[in-house]
Design an enzyme around this catalytic site. Sequence first.
Site, PDB file in Angstrom:
ATOM      1  N   HIS A 200       0.823  -1.226   0.000  1.00  0.00           N
ATOM      2  CA  HIS A 200       0.000   0.000   0.000  1.00  0.00           C
ATOM      3  C   HIS A 200       0.851   1.268   0.000  1.00  0.00           C
ATOM      4  O   HIS A 200       0.322   2.360  -0.215  1.00  0.00           O
ATOM      5  CB  HIS A 200      -0.929   0.042   1.225  1.00  0.00           C
ATOM      6  CG  HIS A 200      -1.938  -1.058   1.259  1.00  0.00           C
ATOM      7  ND1 HIS A 200      -2.871  -1.248   0.270  1.00  0.00           N
ATOM      8  CD2 HIS A 200      -2.159  -2.043   2.172  1.00  0.00           C
ATOM      9  CE1 HIS A 200      -3.625  -2.302   0.560  1.00  0.00           C
ATOM     10  NE2 HIS A 200      -3.221  -2.809   1.709  1.00  0.00           N
ATOM     11  N   ASP A 236      -2.406 -10.588  -2.526  1.00  0.00           N
ATOM     12  CA  ASP A 236      -2.984 -10.178  -1.240  1.00  0.00           C
ATOM     13  C   ASP A 236      -4.481  -9.858  -1.434  1.00  0.00           C
ATOM     14  O   ASP A 236      -4.908  -9.468  -2.526  1.00  0.00           O
ATOM     15  CB  ASP A 236      -2.243  -8.932  -0.726  1.00  0.00           C
ATOM     16  CG  ASP A 236      -2.658  -8.525   0.673  1.00  0.00           C
ATOM     17  OD1 ASP A 236      -1.964  -8.919   1.631  1.00  0.00           O
ATOM     18  OD2 ASP A 236      -3.690  -7.821   0.824  1.00  0.00           O
ATOM     19  N   HIS A 238      -6.077  -7.371  -0.425  1.00  0.00           N
ATOM     20  CA  HIS A 238      -6.293  -5.944  -0.656  1.00  0.00           C
ATOM     21  C   HIS A 238      -5.526  -5.477  -1.895  1.00  0.00           C
ATOM     22  O   HIS A 238      -4.407  -5.932  -2.143  1.00  0.00           O
ATOM     23  CB  HIS A 238      -5.838  -5.137   0.561  1.00  0.00           C
ATOM     24  CG  HIS A 238      -6.499  -5.574   1.838  1.00  0.00           C
ATOM     25  ND1 HIS A 238      -5.921  -6.496   2.689  1.00  0.00           N
ATOM     26  CD2 HIS A 238      -7.688  -5.229   2.382  1.00  0.00           C
ATOM     27  CE1 HIS A 238      -6.735  -6.692   3.725  1.00  0.00           C
ATOM     28  NE2 HIS A 238      -7.810  -5.944   3.564  1.00  0.00           N
ATOM     29  N   ASP A 325      -4.152 -13.197   3.300  1.00  0.00           N
ATOM     30  CA  ASP A 325      -5.394 -12.769   3.936  1.00  0.00           C
ATOM     31  C   ASP A 325      -6.604 -13.100   3.068  1.00  0.00           C
ATOM     32  O   ASP A 325      -7.732 -12.702   3.396  1.00  0.00           O
ATOM     33  CB  ASP A 325      -5.357 -11.271   4.306  1.00  0.00           C
ATOM     34  CG  ASP A 325      -4.758 -10.396   3.232  1.00  0.00           C
ATOM     35  OD1 ASP A 325      -4.506 -10.879   2.110  1.00  0.00           O
ATOM     36  OD2 ASP A 325      -4.539  -9.198   3.512  1.00  0.00           O
TER      37      ASP A 325
HETATM   38  C1  FKS Z   1     -10.192  -3.524   9.162  1.00  0.00           C
HETATM   39  C2  FKS Z   1      -9.906  -2.249   8.413  1.00  0.00           C
HETATM   40  C3  FKS Z   1      -8.933  -2.474   7.303  1.00  0.00           C
HETATM   41  C4  FKS Z   1      -6.646  -1.777   6.702  1.00  0.00           C
HETATM   42  C5  FKS Z   1      -6.361  -3.057   6.027  1.00  0.00           C
HETATM   43  C6  FKS Z   1      -4.916  -3.088   5.593  1.00  0.00           C
HETATM   44  C7  FKS Z   1      -4.533  -4.326   4.856  1.00  0.00           C
HETATM   45  C8  FKS Z   1      -3.025  -4.463   4.725  1.00  0.00           C
HETATM   46  C9  FKS Z   1      -2.574  -5.556   3.784  1.00  0.00           C
HETATM   47  C10 FKS Z   1      -1.048  -5.640   3.783  1.00  0.00           C
HETATM   48  F1  FKS Z   1      -0.629  -6.574   2.954  1.00  0.00           F
HETATM   49  F2  FKS Z   1      -0.520  -4.502   3.407  1.00  0.00           F
HETATM   50  F3  FKS Z   1      -0.601  -5.950   4.967  1.00  0.00           F
HETATM   51  N1  FKS Z   1      -7.785  -1.678   7.511  1.00  0.00           N
HETATM   52  N2  FKS Z   1     -10.570  -3.292  10.522  1.00  0.00           N
HETATM   53  O1  FKS Z   1      -3.065  -6.802   4.191  1.00  0.00           O
HETATM   54  O2  FKS Z   1      -3.031  -5.347   2.479  1.00  0.00           O
HETATM   55 ZN    ZN Z   2      -4.079  -7.444   2.656  1.00  0.00          ZN
END
Ligand code: FKS
Ligand code: ZN
Length: 381
Positions: A200, A236, A238, A325
Amino acid sequence: MLDLFDRRPIFLKSPKNRWRTGPLPPCKLVLPFIHPAMITFCNPHHALHQGQFEMFRGALVPCHEVPARADQVLAELQRRRLGEVRHPQPFAAAALESIHSPRYLRFLETAWSQWVAIDPANAAHDALPSVWPTRGFRADVEPDNFAARMGLYSFDAGSPLTSGTWVAARAGAECALSAAEQVAQGARAAFALTRPPGHHAGADFFGGYCFLNNAAFAAQHLRNSGRERVAILDVDYHHGNGTQAIFYDRPDVFFASLHGDPRTEYPFFLGHADETGHGAGQGTNLNLPMPRGTVYADWSGALDVALAAIRRFGAQALVVSLGVDTFVGDPISGFALRSDDYLRMGERLEAVGLPTVLVFEGGYAVDAVGVNAVNVLQAFA
Ligand code: FKS
Ligand code: ZN
């Protein structure tokens, strides 16, 4: 270093003077150099980055991105004796500046001491941003105010900056660079086992638990080492908005991402299918968003599409942003992959046949993160 548990096949001369394979004998032999199938660079300083709370639905909740995640992966790697584990080598600042802006790097490196200089009591808790320059504001003037600079260089309030963030993130960059160097030298595959994650983080911003973009360092290092076309595959859950943004106008680095649809899933504001690259990079970006609940049978169809595009692009090396994830038990994500699916994923990635750097990203089901990540790696070993 001689690893007694190394199960690489070696070739011994049999009494009948024929070459045969055999287990590594527990004595010192002069062996021809064989590239290990999978070497891991683990971040010795990752636990220095240990955020306390992230902002979620109006409250500060305990961070999901915890040191135990990386510890679990390392423990599982060692349990299965999957190749050698090393610490990274140091790299010059120029390697960091090949991806991130100098003023952002300067900010990250000095942020904690500035935070504490405001008030020594600040040392007791992490720094979180709370104000951001949205549309119509200026980003070219760096404010003197610390909170304003936190906002200028970030995009969410879920990524606490801590006393050890810089040292941990920089050592993570060195893991990614060391893994890329190993592959540039001819290794089949190498794994950067590090946190905080990276995909990110953009050229001049942090967010989504990410500060320095490890996958981007790996891809750029492979380019600098003579691979003319490099592909990044982000699996991933996300969308890897930082990686996409860094390479969006680059014709030499292809970015493909399989992720939760940004209409409902973090990071929300990037990752749609119509983002295909810009300028000279037109056609070198591929987003494959999928709905919550996606299972491996459907996910792997999207993987087919991404791998076919990477093949068509003519990539000479592959970087995988390896987040697990997508697991059904992940507490913050919405896909439904099972642990066995990661074995099949690893086989598919290995079958691409390209020299491959894998970089650890997300995965928050701490009890399963080791098994899931190492299931992918096992295919390369
Ligand atoms: C959940 C709210 C979500 C942010 C999620 C970030 C994901 C990070 C990721 C990384 F690989 F960068 F670690 N908040 N309560 O998994 O993409
Ligand atoms: Zn992620």
